[in-house]
Scaffold this motif. Structure first.
Motif, PDB file in Angstrom:
ATOM      1  N   SER A 140       1.933   8.628   8.935  1.00  0.00           N
ATOM      2  CA  SER A 140       1.437   8.472   7.487  1.00  0.00           C
ATOM      3  C   SER A 140       0.419   7.649   7.586  1.00  0.00           C
ATOM      4  O   SER A 140       0.259   6.792   8.326  1.00  0.00           O
ATOM      5  N   ILE A 141      -0.387   7.353   6.317  1.00  0.00           N
ATOM      6  CA  ILE A 141      -1.653   6.563   6.230  1.00  0.00           C
ATOM      7  C   ILE A 141      -1.701   6.372   4.575  1.00  0.00           C
ATOM      8  O   ILE A 141      -1.824   7.070   3.583  1.00  0.00           O
ATOM      9  N   ALA A 142      -2.156   4.711   4.722  1.00  0.00           N
ATOM     10  CA  ALA A 142      -2.094   4.543   3.288  1.00  0.00           C
ATOM     11  C   ALA A 142      -3.087   4.116   2.864  1.00  0.00           C
ATOM     12  O   ALA A 142      -4.052   4.030   3.661  1.00  0.00           O
ATOM     13  N   SER A 143      -2.960   4.008   1.897  1.00  0.00           N
ATOM     14  CA  SER A 143      -4.332   3.798   0.541  1.00  0.00           C
ATOM     15  C   SER A 143      -4.357   2.648   0.895  1.00  0.00           C
ATOM     16  O   SER A 143      -3.983   1.884   0.896  1.00  0.00           O
ATOM     17  N   GLY A 144      -6.044   1.859   1.329  1.00  0.00           N
ATOM     18  CA  GLY A 144      -6.417   0.817   1.374  1.00  0.00           C
ATOM     19  C   GLY A 144      -5.815   0.449   2.805  1.00  0.00           C
ATOM     20  O   GLY A 144      -6.493  -1.006   3.205  1.00  0.00           O
ATOM     21  N   SER A 145      -6.532   1.881   3.942  1.00  0.00           N
ATOM     22  CA  SER A 145      -5.818   1.631   5.372  1.00  0.00           C
ATOM     23  C   SER A 145      -6.783   1.588   6.166  1.00  0.00           C
ATOM     24  O   SER A 145      -7.332   2.414   5.992  1.00  0.00           O
ATOM     25  N   MET A 189       0.647  -1.263   0.402  1.00  0.00           N
ATOM     26  CA  MET A 189      -0.175  -0.016  -0.174  1.00  0.00           C
ATOM     27  C   MET A 189       0.743   1.425  -0.051  1.00  0.00           C
ATOM     28  O   MET A 189       1.699   1.006   0.677  1.00  0.00           O
ATOM     29  N   SER A 190       0.463   1.769  -0.560  1.00  0.00           N
ATOM     30  CA  SER A 190       1.332   3.780  -0.614  1.00  0.00           C
ATOM     31  C   SER A 190       0.436   4.588   0.256  1.00  0.00           C
ATOM     32  O   SER A 190      -0.466   4.962  -0.174  1.00  0.00           O
ATOM     33  N   VAL A 191       1.607   5.458   0.379  1.00  0.00           N
ATOM     34  CA  VAL A 191       1.414   6.554   1.979  1.00  0.00           C
ATOM     35  C   VAL A 191       0.548   7.165   1.026  1.00  0.00           C
ATOM     36  O   VAL A 191       0.735   8.124  -0.374  1.00  0.00           O
ATOM     37  N   LEU A 192      -0.563   8.342   1.013  1.00  0.00           N
ATOM     38  CA  LEU A 192      -1.413   8.685   0.590  1.00  0.00           C
ATOM     39  C   LEU A 192      -1.382  10.041   1.460  1.00  0.00           C
ATOM     40  O   LEU A 192      -1.730  10.884   1.043  1.00  0.00           O
ATOM     41  N   LEU A 193      -1.994  10.066   2.750  1.00  0.00           N
ATOM     42  CA  LEU A 193      -1.315  11.241   3.573  1.00  0.00           C
ATOM     43  C   LEU A 193       0.097  11.126   4.769  1.00  0.00           C
ATOM     44  O   LEU A 193      -0.322   9.727   4.995  1.00  0.00           O
ATOM     45  N   GLU A 194       0.709  11.821   4.947  1.00  0.00           N
ATOM     46  CA  GLU A 194       1.670  12.193   5.879  1.00  0.00           C
ATOM     47  C   GLU A 194       2.033  13.239   6.291  1.00  0.00           C
ATOM     48  O   GLU A 194       1.417  14.406   5.776  1.00  0.00           O
ATOM     49  N   ALA A 195       1.902  13.128   7.811  1.00  0.00           N
ATOM     50  CA  ALA A 195       2.391  14.903   8.606  1.00  0.00           C
ATOM     51  C   ALA A 195       3.798  14.352   9.305  1.00  0.00           C
ATOM     52  O   ALA A 195       3.965  13.029  10.039  1.00  0.00           O
ATOM     53  N   LYS A 196       3.961  15.494   9.242  1.00  0.00           N
ATOM     54  CA  LYS A 196       5.886  15.197   9.610  1.00  0.00           C
ATOM     55  C   LYS A 196       5.851  16.953  10.732  1.00  0.00           C
ATOM     56  O   LYS A 196       5.869  17.340  10.543  1.00  0.00           O
ATOM     57  N   GLY A 197       5.839  16.495  12.046  1.00  0.00           N
ATOM     58  CA  GLY A 197       6.650  17.293  13.232  1.00  0.00           C
ATOM     59  C   GLY A 197       5.322  18.250  13.072  1.00  0.00           C
ATOM     60  O   GLY A 197       5.379  19.536  13.443  1.00  0.00           O
ATOM     61  N   GLU A 233     -11.386  12.215  -8.883  1.00  0.00           N
ATOM     62  CA  GLU A 233      -9.318  11.546  -7.803  1.00  0.00           C
ATOM     63  C   GLU A 233      -9.700  10.169  -7.518  1.00  0.00           C
ATOM     64  O   GLU A 233     -11.049  10.021  -6.824  1.00  0.00           O
ATOM     65  N   SER A 234      -9.254   9.419  -7.565  1.00  0.00           N
ATOM     66  CA  SER A 234      -9.206   7.912  -8.221  1.00  0.00           C
ATOM     67  C   SER A 234      -8.809   7.341  -6.502  1.00  0.00           C
ATOM     68  O   SER A 234      -8.703   6.346  -5.824  1.00  0.00           O
ATOM     69  N   ARG A 235      -7.052   7.929  -6.132  1.00  0.00           N
ATOM     70  CA  ARG A 235      -6.969   8.098  -4.252  1.00  0.00           C
ATOM     71  C   ARG A 235      -8.257   9.014  -3.565  1.00  0.00           C
ATOM     72  O   ARG A 235      -7.563  10.591  -3.184  1.00  0.00           O
ATOM     73  N   GLN A 236      -8.618   8.700  -2.599  1.00  0.00           N
ATOM     74  CA  GLN A 236      -9.242   9.483  -1.802  1.00  0.00           C
ATOM     75  C   GLN A 236      -9.056   8.692  -0.887  1.00  0.00           C
ATOM     76  O   GLN A 236      -8.352   7.654   0.083  1.00  0.00           O
ATOM     77  N   MET A 237      -9.468   9.621   0.341  1.00  0.00           N
ATOM     78  CA  MET A 237      -9.289   8.922   1.791  1.00  0.00           C
ATOM     79  C   MET A 237     -10.900   9.804   2.801  1.00  0.00           C
ATOM     80  O   MET A 237     -11.739  10.405   1.907  1.00  0.00           O
ATOM     81  N   LEU A 238     -11.110   8.916   3.581  1.00  0.00           N
ATOM     82  CA  LEU A 238     -12.808   9.044   4.549  1.00  0.00           C
ATOM     83  C   LEU A 238     -12.382   9.217   6.018  1.00  0.00           C
ATOM     84  O   LEU A 238     -11.192   8.968   6.559  1.00  0.00           O
ATOM     85  N   PHE A 239     -12.434  10.005   6.643  1.00  0.00           N
ATOM     86  CA  PHE A 239     -12.226  10.495   7.713  1.00  0.00           C
ATOM     87  C   PHE A 239     -13.270  10.692   8.960  1.00  0.00           C
ATOM     88  O   PHE A 239     -14.613  11.371   8.561  1.00  0.00           O
ATOM     89  N   LEU A 240     -13.639  10.026   9.920  1.00  0.00           N
ATOM     90  CA  LEU A 240     -14.813   9.672  10.720  1.00  0.00           C
ATOM     91  C   LEU A 240     -14.253  10.197  12.039  1.00  0.00           C
ATOM     92  O   LEU A 240     -13.375   9.550  12.675  1.00  0.00           O
ATOM     93  N   ASP A 241     -14.810  11.529  12.992  1.00  0.00           N
ATOM     94  CA  ASP A 241     -14.628  11.418  13.668  1.00  0.00           C
ATOM     95  C   ASP A 241     -15.384  11.188  14.649  1.00  0.00           C
ATOM     96  O   ASP A 241     -17.180  12.134  14.971  1.00  0.00           O
ATOM     97  N   GLU A 242     -15.774   9.763  15.180  1.00  0.00           N
ATOM     98  CA  GLU A 242     -16.237   9.408  16.585  1.00  0.00           C
ATOM     99  C   GLU A 242     -17.993   9.588  15.463  1.00  0.00           C
ATOM    100  O   GLU A 242     -19.085   9.837  16.316  1.00  0.00           O
ATOM    101  N   PRO A 243     -18.120   8.613  14.917  1.00  0.00           N
ATOM    102  CA  PRO A 243     -18.965   8.943  14.307  1.00  0.00           C
ATOM    103  C   PRO A 243     -20.198   7.792  14.448  1.00  0.00           C
ATOM    104  O   PRO A 243     -21.354   7.869  14.176  1.00  0.00           O
TER     105      PRO A 243
END
Length: 272
Positions: free
Chosen positions: A26-31, A1-9, A163-173
């Motif tokens: 780091s968050i990978a596609s498919g994770s 799985m390739s990294v889609l989102l990455e936070a540094k410091g 966009e084929s590479r997407q991310m879903l964020f769920l906060d206390e869903p």
């Protein structure tokens, strides 16, 4: 799985307080990543930073290799969908109209019927199709949560045309949901991850996190304490240190554990 989102410091300060402090993630596609931690740990603040709602006071976030802060709003709308803890609407929209907000201005080459189909599919997935013509304001808290889940599902479907590479964020869903719909929502989100979507969920329920999560991120005091599979993160010493509870073996599903307040005898265990 390739990294889609990455936070540094990444850090975030507000009102003289450091709410998130030097997080690398780091968050990978498919994770399917579940963020856990006690109240005030920085979980929701971190999610808001990673989805672009807040700008970090230090560090950087990259989405698919590009700085998040440099991406235009239209690009973000196609690349990620966000379901916050609470969403208030003061207009007498129907359930169908609220879910349709997810596809407004989203997508390329879509007809009106395409957008309606996305919304209907999403309502069915969220188990609120039978409420489609109801006034949103008359719904219970749990029903409203499911409508907003449908909204983000519809947004992702429409956004996938761009966009084929997407991310879903769920906060206390699942905070307002009954057990059946808690499990159904999380299973739907996990199925989306298995299909290639990157999913990040903030949860308080440790048993559900242990039973559903493949990848847990433990936050405490604004810091990322540890990350890994449930059995490596939710250890007895870690639970005692971070949550102040003792871990007791149990056969109760969905987790192999039952929790008890630290310091109590094991026969005083309560199911978490």
């Amino acid at each position: 799985m390739s990294v889609l989102l990455e936070a540094k410091g990444v850090s975030y300060r507000s009102g003289g307080r450091m709410l998130v402090e030097v997080v690398d993630l780091s968050i990978a596609s498919g994770s399917f990543t579940i963020v856990i931690g006690p109240n005030g740990a920085g979980k929701s603040t971190l999610l808001r930073i990673l989805c672009g709602e807040l700008s970090p006071t230090e560090g950087e976030v990259r989405l698919d290799g590009q700085l998040l802060r440099s991406l235009p709003a239209w690009r973000l709308a196609h690349s990620r969908a966000v379901m916050p803890q609470a969403s208030d609407l003061s207009f007498p929209f129907t359930v169908f109209e609220v879910a349709s907000l997810g596809v407004e201005g989203i997508g390329r080459g879509l007809s009106r019927s395409d957008r309606q189909r996305f919304v209907l599919d999403a309502l069915a997935q969220a188990d609120v199709m039978h409420l489609a013509h109801r006034n949103y304001q008359t719904l219970s808290g749990g029903e409203r949560q499911r409508v907003h889940f449908a909204r983000v599902l519809a947004q992702l479907q429409a956004g996938r045309t761009v966009e084929s590479r997407q991310m879903l964020f769920l906060d206390e869903p699942i905070a307002s949901l009954d057990l059946k719909h808690q499990l159904a929502l999380l299973q739907t989100a996990k199925s989306l991850a298995q299909g290639g979507l990157a999913v990040m969920v903030v949860l308080h329920d440790l048993q559900l996190a242990a039973g559903m999560g493949d990848d847990l991120v433990l936050m405490h005091g604004g810091r990322l304490v540890t990350r890994g599979r449930p059995e490596t993160v939710l250890t007895p010493p870690m639970l005692t240190e971070i949550f102040g509870v003792n871990l007791i073996p149990s056969v109760l599903p969905p987790s192999p554990w039952t929790l008890a307040p630290a310091g109590l005898r094991s026969d005083a265990a309560w199911s978490g």
